[in-house]
Scaffold this motif. Structure first.
Motif, PDB file in Angstrom:
ATOM      1  N   ILE A 175       0.852  -1.190   0.000  1.00  0.00           N
ATOM      2  CA  ILE A 175       0.000   0.000   0.000  1.00  0.00           C
ATOM      3  C   ILE A 175       0.884   1.235   0.000  1.00  0.00           C
ATOM      4  O   ILE A 175       1.732   1.381   0.872  1.00  0.00           O
ATOM      5  CB  ILE A 175      -0.939   0.018   1.223  1.00  0.00           C
ATOM      6  N   PHE A 189      -9.962  -2.533  -1.671  1.00  0.00           N
ATOM      7  CA  PHE A 189     -10.494  -3.856  -1.328  1.00  0.00           C
ATOM      8  C   PHE A 189     -11.996  -3.784  -1.195  1.00  0.00           C
ATOM      9  O   PHE A 189     -12.518  -2.957  -0.462  1.00  0.00           O
ATOM     10  CB  PHE A 189      -9.896  -4.335  -0.013  1.00  0.00           C
ATOM     11  N   LEU A 231     -14.824  -8.716  -0.306  1.00  0.00           N
ATOM     12  CA  LEU A 231     -13.978  -9.800   0.187  1.00  0.00           C
ATOM     13  C   LEU A 231     -14.869 -10.858   0.827  1.00  0.00           C
ATOM     14  O   LEU A 231     -15.442 -10.641   1.888  1.00  0.00           O
ATOM     15  CB  LEU A 231     -12.983  -9.259   1.216  1.00  0.00           C
ATOM     16  N   ALA A 249     -13.408 -12.431   4.236  1.00  0.00           N
ATOM     17  CA  ALA A 249     -12.966 -11.512   5.303  1.00  0.00           C
ATOM     18  C   ALA A 249     -13.523 -11.965   6.656  1.00  0.00           C
ATOM     19  O   ALA A 249     -14.573 -12.612   6.694  1.00  0.00           O
ATOM     20  CB  ALA A 249     -13.422 -10.095   4.980  1.00  0.00           C
ATOM     21  N   PRO A 250     -12.882 -11.635   7.776  1.00  0.00           N
ATOM     22  CA  PRO A 250     -11.668 -10.830   7.858  1.00  0.00           C
ATOM     23  C   PRO A 250     -10.403 -11.609   7.497  1.00  0.00           C
ATOM     24  O   PRO A 250     -10.325 -12.823   7.706  1.00  0.00           O
ATOM     25  CB  PRO A 250     -11.636 -10.427   9.333  1.00  0.00           C
ATOM     26  N   TYR A 251      -9.442 -10.895   6.909  1.00  0.00           N
ATOM     27  CA  TYR A 251      -8.113 -11.436   6.645  1.00  0.00           C
ATOM     28  C   TYR A 251      -7.100 -10.731   7.537  1.00  0.00           C
ATOM     29  O   TYR A 251      -7.021  -9.503   7.508  1.00  0.00           O
ATOM     30  CB  TYR A 251      -7.701 -11.202   5.186  1.00  0.00           C
ATOM     31  N   GLU A 252      -6.338 -11.511   8.264  1.00  0.00           N
ATOM     32  CA  GLU A 252      -5.285 -10.902   9.075  1.00  0.00           C
ATOM     33  C   GLU A 252      -3.990 -10.891   8.286  1.00  0.00           C
ATOM     34  O   GLU A 252      -3.648 -11.860   7.625  1.00  0.00           O
ATOM     35  CB  GLU A 252      -5.113 -11.665  10.370  1.00  0.00           C
ATOM     36  N   LEU A 253      -3.293  -9.786   8.378  1.00  0.00           N
ATOM     37  CA  LEU A 253      -2.014  -9.663   7.684  1.00  0.00           C
ATOM     38  C   LEU A 253      -0.905  -9.505   8.717  1.00  0.00           C
ATOM     39  O   LEU A 253      -1.171  -9.261   9.898  1.00  0.00           O
ATOM     40  CB  LEU A 253      -2.036  -8.478   6.726  1.00  0.00           C
ATOM     41  N   GLY A 283       2.639  -7.530   9.646  1.00  0.00           N
ATOM     42  CA  GLY A 283       3.484  -6.415   9.280  1.00  0.00           C
ATOM     43  C   GLY A 283       2.955  -5.090   9.722  1.00  0.00           C
ATOM     44  O   GLY A 283       2.124  -5.034  10.614  1.00  0.00           O
ATOM     45  N   PRO A 284       3.414  -4.006   9.098  1.00  0.00           N
ATOM     46  CA  PRO A 284       4.183  -3.953   7.858  1.00  0.00           C
ATOM     47  C   PRO A 284       5.543  -4.644   7.988  1.00  0.00           C
ATOM     48  O   PRO A 284       6.262  -4.421   8.934  1.00  0.00           O
ATOM     49  CB  PRO A 284       4.347  -2.462   7.590  1.00  0.00           C
ATOM     50  N   TYR A 334       2.689  -5.663   3.507  1.00  0.00           N
ATOM     51  CA  TYR A 334       2.152  -6.620   4.465  1.00  0.00           C
ATOM     52  C   TYR A 334       2.145  -8.019   3.868  1.00  0.00           C
ATOM     53  O   TYR A 334       1.973  -8.177   2.658  1.00  0.00           O
ATOM     54  CB  TYR A 334       0.704  -6.263   4.827  1.00  0.00           C
ATOM     55  N   ARG A 370      -1.692 -13.701   5.946  1.00  0.00           N
ATOM     56  CA  ARG A 370      -1.604 -14.868   6.831  1.00  0.00           C
ATOM     57  C   ARG A 370      -2.958 -15.563   6.779  1.00  0.00           C
ATOM     58  O   ARG A 370      -3.920 -15.085   7.378  1.00  0.00           O
ATOM     59  CB  ARG A 370      -1.377 -14.340   8.247  1.00  0.00           C
ATOM     60  N   PRO A 393      -3.179  -4.188  10.633  1.00  0.00           N
ATOM     61  CA  PRO A 393      -3.042  -5.047   9.453  1.00  0.00           C
ATOM     62  C   PRO A 393      -4.120  -6.117   9.352  1.00  0.00           C
ATOM     63  O   PRO A 393      -3.863  -7.300   9.490  1.00  0.00           O
ATOM     64  CB  PRO A 393      -1.649  -5.662   9.626  1.00  0.00           C
ATOM     65  N   LEU A 442      -7.928  -6.890   7.008  1.00  0.00           N
ATOM     66  CA  LEU A 442      -8.942  -6.473   6.045  1.00  0.00           C
ATOM     67  C   LEU A 442     -10.276  -6.968   6.566  1.00  0.00           C
ATOM     68  O   LEU A 442     -10.494  -8.176   6.662  1.00  0.00           O
ATOM     69  CB  LEU A 442      -8.642  -7.063   4.655  1.00  0.00           C
TER      70      LEU A 442
END
Lengths: 203, 203
Positions: free
Chosen positions: A157, A171, A174, A177-181, A183-184, A198, A201, B161, B163
């Motif tokens: 991003i 986005f 989806l 969703a939810p999607y966990e990422l 990072g950064p 990111y 995961r 982080p 979505l």
């Protein structure tokens, strides 16, 4: 293994374009606010980046081996005149092959299957074309399909300090969703932009 | 002069809560992923922050002199039992003063004018109560009204982080958009959160 990545310049309220396809002057300001000239394969498309953004851009170019794009982006850009500015092969996800395509000498490929099967084929083909480099998928709709098909590894991003108040979200729709990422995993502070990366995961 | 600020934990796709008031476990994870215990004026509400997030939080507390909140937030929290966890006076923007309020010893004030006049009165009152400290306005609807009334000086985003794919956007119905911001004027990388601060630049 090479990664599947997506990325976009995004406003603080989550849009990659403002209402009625506006806001690009603000979202893309960082492509023109530095003194490092960066050329693309298109002579008329040259950026002027800050040191930080130039480093970010060069890394992106060096690591990208192929693109997957949707038909909308292909049409808007008129197929980039047969040569994508990043100088890599492009896989277009579309319901039907556009008139006059494929063209000799233009590394554009067309995948016409719909749904998950189509996106999986497109990414597999792009992986093949990319070799040991990454596949970049754009824009939002294609990225969303990759995310829901669990194919997306990384989200970049370029966060721009503007509130557009509406438009096209990066986005949307989806399903998983939810999607966990994570990072950064990388963060670089440019001018009028924060470059963030990111890792996705999957649960 | 003291500043008028807003802030929230926000997902990468711009939401401060997920569909059907979900996602708080993810958005507020950073309040509980460190080993520094931070107490509030509510004994049962204690956070466990990383060093970076604790510094961020302490600065926020030290600089905040009063809050402006909407009726929805007031109702959800049941007026925080008459004592906001930040330990500062609260101005509530509402169509009508809720039953049983104001209460003696509880520093809650109610502004019942609608529209721009109401938000201006609420911010003016909060400024008075805050002295030389900042006024914090929450949540999104109040922040949006302040932005459109050109009263907002700073936007803080605790970028998480995840979505969420839908829910309540931090920023919505911005009548004066686009708004360009300056910054981030501060950036601090916590764990599962990036603390960002931007200054609003009115055209």
């Amino acid at each position: 293994m090479a990664k599947v990545c997506t990325g976009a310049s995004m406003s603080l309220d989550g849009y990659i374009s403002g209402p009625g396809e506006t806001g690009f002057d603000k979202l893309f300001k960082w492509y023109e606010n530095g003194d490092i000239t960066v050329e693309t394969t298109h002579p008329e498309l040259t950026f002027h980046l800050t040191e930080v953004s130039a480093t970010h851009w060069r890394r992106l170019i060096a690591e990208t081996g192929a693109l997957v794009v949707g038909r909308k982006l292909f049409d808007i850009t008129q197929g980039w005149g047969g040569d994508h500015p990043m100088g890599v092969p492009v896989v277009v996800v579309t319901h039907s092959v556009p008139d006059g395509w494929p063209r000799e000498g233009a590394p554009f490929h067309f995948v016409t299957e719909g749904g998950t099967e189509g996106i999986e084929r497109a990414v597999a083909l792009a992986r093949e074309l990319a070799g040991d480099k990454n596949v970049v998928v754009n824009a939002g709709t294609i990225a969303q399909q990759c995310l829901d098909a669990r194919l997306l590894d990384e989200v970049g991003i370029d966060l721009v300090p503007v509130l557009l108040g509406g438009g096209t979200p990066f986005f949307t729709d989806l399903k998983g969703a939810p999607y966990e990422l994570e990072g950064p995993v990388a963060i670089a502070e440019g001018k009028d932009v924060t470059h963030l990366r990111y890792r996705v995961r999957y649960a």
